[in-house]
Write a protein that holds these residues in place. Structure first.
Motif, short mmCIF file in Angstrom:
data_model
loop_
_atom_site.label_atom_id
_atom_site.label_comp_id
_atom_site.label_asym_id
_atom_site.label_seq_id
_atom_site.Cartn_x
_atom_site.Cartn_y
_atom_site.Cartn_z
N THR A 124 0.83 -1.21 0.00
CA THR A 124 0.00 0.00 0.00
C THR A 124 0.86 1.25 0.00
OG1 THR A 124 -1.72 -1.19 1.22
CG2 THR A 124 -1.85 1.20 1.21
N ILE A 125 1.89 1.28 0.83
CA ILE A 125 2.77 2.45 0.89
C ILE A 125 3.49 2.66 -0.43
CG2 ILE A 125 4.84 3.40 2.00
CD1 ILE A 125 4.01 2.05 4.57
N CYS A 126 3.92 1.58 -1.08
CA CYS A 126 4.71 1.67 -2.31
C CYS A 126 3.84 1.85 -3.56
CB CYS A 126 5.60 0.45 -2.46
SG CYS A 126 6.88 0.34 -1.21
N ALA A 127 2.53 1.87 -3.40
CA ALA A 127 1.65 2.12 -4.54
C ALA A 127 1.68 3.60 -4.92
CB ALA A 127 0.22 1.69 -4.21
N LYS A 178 5.69 5.67 -2.83
CA LYS A 178 7.03 5.14 -3.07
C LYS A 178 8.04 6.22 -3.39
CE LYS A 178 7.72 2.54 -6.72
NZ LYS A 178 7.73 1.33 -7.59
N SER A 179 7.69 7.17 -4.24
CA SER A 179 8.64 8.20 -4.64
C SER A 179 9.02 9.10 -3.46
CB SER A 179 8.06 9.03 -5.79
OG SER A 179 6.86 9.68 -5.39
N LEU A 180 8.02 9.50 -2.66
CA LEU A 180 8.31 10.36 -1.51
C LEU A 180 9.12 9.60 -0.46
CD1 LEU A 180 7.88 13.07 -0.06
CD2 LEU A 180 5.80 12.08 0.95
N LEU A 181 8.75 8.37 -0.21
CA LEU A 181 9.47 7.57 0.78
C LEU A 181 10.91 7.33 0.35
CD1 LEU A 181 9.52 5.91 3.37
CD2 LEU A 181 8.56 3.98 2.09
N GLY A 182 11.12 7.03 -0.94
CA GLY A 182 12.47 6.80 -1.42
C GLY A 182 13.38 8.00 -1.26
N TRP A 194 13.11 10.39 0.96
CA TRP A 194 13.39 10.64 2.37
C TRP A 194 14.31 9.57 2.96
CZ3 TRP A 194 12.01 14.34 6.13
CH2 TRP A 194 11.34 15.44 5.62
N LEU A 195 14.23 8.36 2.47
CA LEU A 195 15.12 7.30 2.99
C LEU A 195 16.58 7.61 2.68
CD1 LEU A 195 13.17 4.00 2.20
CD2 LEU A 195 13.47 5.08 4.42
N GLU A 196 16.84 8.35 1.61
CA GLU A 196 18.22 8.72 1.28
C GLU A 196 18.83 9.64 2.33
OE1 GLU A 196 18.57 10.23 -2.67
OE2 GLU A 196 17.20 8.72 -3.51
N ARG A 197 18.01 10.26 3.16
CA ARG A 197 18.52 11.17 4.19
C ARG A 197 18.97 10.43 5.44
NH1 ARG A 197 14.62 16.52 4.10
NH2 ARG A 197 14.09 16.51 1.87
N LEU A 198 18.64 9.15 5.54
CA LEU A 198 19.01 8.39 6.73
C LEU A 198 20.51 8.12 6.73
CD1 LEU A 198 16.14 5.74 7.02
CD2 LEU A 198 16.55 7.69 8.53
N SER A 199 21.09 8.17 7.90
CA SER A 199 22.50 7.81 8.08
C SER A 199 22.59 6.67 9.09
CB SER A 199 23.31 9.02 8.57
OG SER A 199 22.78 9.51 9.80
N ILE A 209 17.91 1.12 -1.80
CA ILE A 209 16.57 1.64 -1.46
C ILE A 209 15.56 1.23 -2.54
CG2 ILE A 209 15.20 3.74 -1.17
CD1 ILE A 209 17.66 5.04 0.08
N HIS A 210 15.98 1.30 -3.80
CA HIS A 210 15.08 0.89 -4.88
C HIS A 210 14.72 -0.59 -4.76
CE1 HIS A 210 13.28 0.72 -8.87
NE2 HIS A 210 14.03 -0.35 -9.12
N ALA A 211 15.71 -1.43 -4.41
CA ALA A 211 15.43 -2.86 -4.23
C ALA A 211 14.47 -3.09 -3.07
CB ALA A 211 16.72 -3.62 -4.00
N LEU A 212 14.55 -2.23 -2.06
CA LEU A 212 13.66 -2.35 -0.91
C LEU A 212 12.24 -1.94 -1.25
CD1 LEU A 212 14.29 -3.26 2.01
CD2 LEU A 212 14.42 -0.85 2.63
N LEU A 213 12.11 -0.90 -2.07
CA LEU A 213 10.78 -0.39 -2.43
C LEU A 213 10.14 -1.15 -3.58
CD1 LEU A 213 11.58 3.44 -2.28
CD2 LEU A 213 10.29 2.11 -0.61
#
Length: 523
Positions: free
Chosen positions: A333-336, A349-353, A355-360, A383-387
């Motif tokens: 649902t989130i990745c739709a 998916k696009s917004l989550l991806g 923001w995930l790039e900001r994680l350290s 991240i792409h493989a995860l999403l």
């Protein structure tokens, strides 16, 4: 003189024979040194047991390499090793070793050794006597530390070959779906039944089962807790929710009637399923029949809990939808493209991806073969493989995605602009929701109280967001399944307190997991 001549002739013949044996032995050793001979130890056992000559042994060795002969005098050790390989590695691993020079036993060879229980396969509409027989077979024997506890009825389907077979014990054709009548698959003395079944399948009146429906009972205890199947039935999955409701009722009544069911092990506390769309309404029919009142024993523990749905089935039964399926559906649902709506922010998916790039300080590595062969893959690729996974059924991947999404709460928000700050607040609320759902199932340090508290926290946050956004937050069926799972965990604790306050409660050891572990070797 004559005696000396005969002795010389015998010696000459013996010498020729020894030279021939020596030549055969040299050729045999040379052949063994230059070829991978399948089942070589078994060949030598046959040579010894059947008194083969060296020439016969050499001949059978050559035939074995050519694939024209295979020694099948398996030793106990070989059968035991093959059984372990099949249990741990599955059918594909065993097949590969069967075709290798080790020439392991086939799955069919192991079948009789692995068959601990003689269960009846239901053909056509399931019969009560078959279910009662299987309950007796699976539950008659008890452990020394046996005690009564709560029972979960769990149901699922496993893949099958989609073909018919003949059962010699009952003279019946197996593999047809539940719409076939019992007397229509009895073989008899001619081929008329075979022709009738063929015509019925061609006309679409009955079907060849592409899956096998499995119903199992499992004990909610710390010992002897594995799911045990009591119904195996080929299915075409073309029935209605009413058919599912009738089948559940038949299973429930069989458990109550059997001397080796409720009387020996305990009553049914919950009914578990994988979220099948036709089975979900049937679960509601059984588990939302009446509301608890002050006269019910469970009411003293549950009646004053705010927001708890007190509608249950017979004996306080509740429905339990598999949490692994729920977690995967949340990720989907989130990745739709539509994503989920939280306080005016659509998270997809696009917004989550981005923001995930900001994680350290996040370990993006994984144990897949691709990751091992490509250790230098970038964070963006990870991240792409995860999403967008290759396997949507990958549960560890789903859990990892939900956990890193929850980690977005910890991002420093001091430098965010107003728009980003609003998005971060939405991610923070989502993170609280996801952490409250996932942690009770993966954190072994959680106590029972912490598990229940966390699940209740999730239920209240989800309820508030669903009341505000409706289906834009979560699909209605997914929201309902999640709330049912939480409710069952709470009811399980209350049931345990009534049965024995000193007993352990295993509220998050959901039995659908037990059933899948049991069936894993057969899929």
């Amino acid at each position: 003189m004559k005696q000396a001549t005969l002795t010389s002739l015998n010696d000459s013949r013996m010498l020729d024979r020894l030279l021939q044996v020596e030549s055969t032995l040299k050729n045999l050793l040379k052949f063994l040194a230059t070829h991978d001979v399948p089942a070589l130890p078994r060949l030598f056992r046959n040579w010894l047991d059947q008194n083969w000559s060296l020439e016969k042994l050499f001949e059978m060795t050559q035939l074995s390499v050519e694939g024209k002969y295979q020694a099948r005098n398996f030793s106990e050790m070989e059968l035991d090793i093959a059984t372990v390989v099949y249990e741990l590695g599955g059918g594909a691993t065993l097949y590969a070793l069967q075709k290798s020079p080790f020439a392991f036993p086939s799955r069919n060879t192991l079948a009789k050794r692995r068959r601990e229980y003689q269960l009846r396969i239901s053909i056509g509409e399931p019969r009560m006597q078959d279910i009662l027989h299987n309950i007796e077979v699976m539950f008659k024997t008890t452990q020394p530390e046996h005690r009564r506890c709560g029972i979960t009825l769990s149901m699922d389907e496993i893949a099958s070959d989609g073909r018919l077979c003949y059962l010699t014990a009952t003279d019946e054709i197996a593999g047809v779906c539940e719409h076939a009548k019992r007397d229509s698959v009895k073989m008899g003395t001619d081929l008329e039944i075979v022709r009738a079944v063929r015509e019925a399948i061609r006309d679409g009146k009955i079907h060849v089962g592409q899956e096998v429906f499995v119903a199992a009972f499992a004990r909610n205890d710390d010992v002897d807790y594995g799911a045990r199947p009591v119904l195996l039935m080929p299915t075409c999955k073309q029935g209605s929710f009413r058919d599912s409701a009738l089948l559940i009722e038949k299973l429930r009544q069989a458990w109550e009637m059997s001397l080796y069911g409720e009387a020996l092990h305990g009553s049914i506390w919950s009914i578990a399923s994988d979220g099948d769309p036709k089975r979900r309404p049937a679960l509601y029919l059984h588990c939302m029949a009446h509301k608890l009142t002050a006269a019910d024993a469970l009411h003293q523990h549950l009646g004053n809990l705010p927001g708890l749905n007190l509608f249950t089935g017979s004996g306080g039964m509740t429905q339990d939808l598999d949490v692994k399926h729920d977690l995967k559906r949340i990720c989907k649902t989130i990745c739709a493209r539509e994503g989920i709506l939280i306080n005016g922010t659509t998270i997809n998916k696009s917004l989550l991806g981005s923001w995930l790039e900001r994680l350290s300080d996040v370990d993006w590595s994984e144990n897949s073969i691709y990751a091992l062969l490509n250790p230098a893959s970038s964070i963006v690729e990870a991240i792409h493989a995860l999403l967008d996974p290759k396997d949507p059924q990958d549960v560890p991947r789903a859990i990892k995605l939900l956990r890193v999404t929850a980690d977005l709460r910890g991002i420093d928000n001091s430098d965010l602009n107003p728009s980003e700050y609003s998005t971060h607040r939405a991610f923070s609320l989502l993170g609280e929701l996801l952490e409250a759902l996932v942690e009770p199932f993966i954190n072994p340090e959680f106590t029972l109280s912490q598990q229940i508290t966390s699940l209740v926290k999730f239920a209240h946050i989800a309820c508030a967001l669903f009341l505000k956004h409706g289906g834009a937050f979560l699909p209605q069926h997914l929201y309902g399944d999640l709330q049912c799972m939480v409710r069952t965990a709470i009811f399980r604790v209350a049931h345990t307190k009534l049965l024995d306050p000193n007993s352990k409660s295993f509220c998050v050891c959901l039995v659908m997991m037990y059933l899948r572990c049991y069936l894993g070797g057969y899929e």
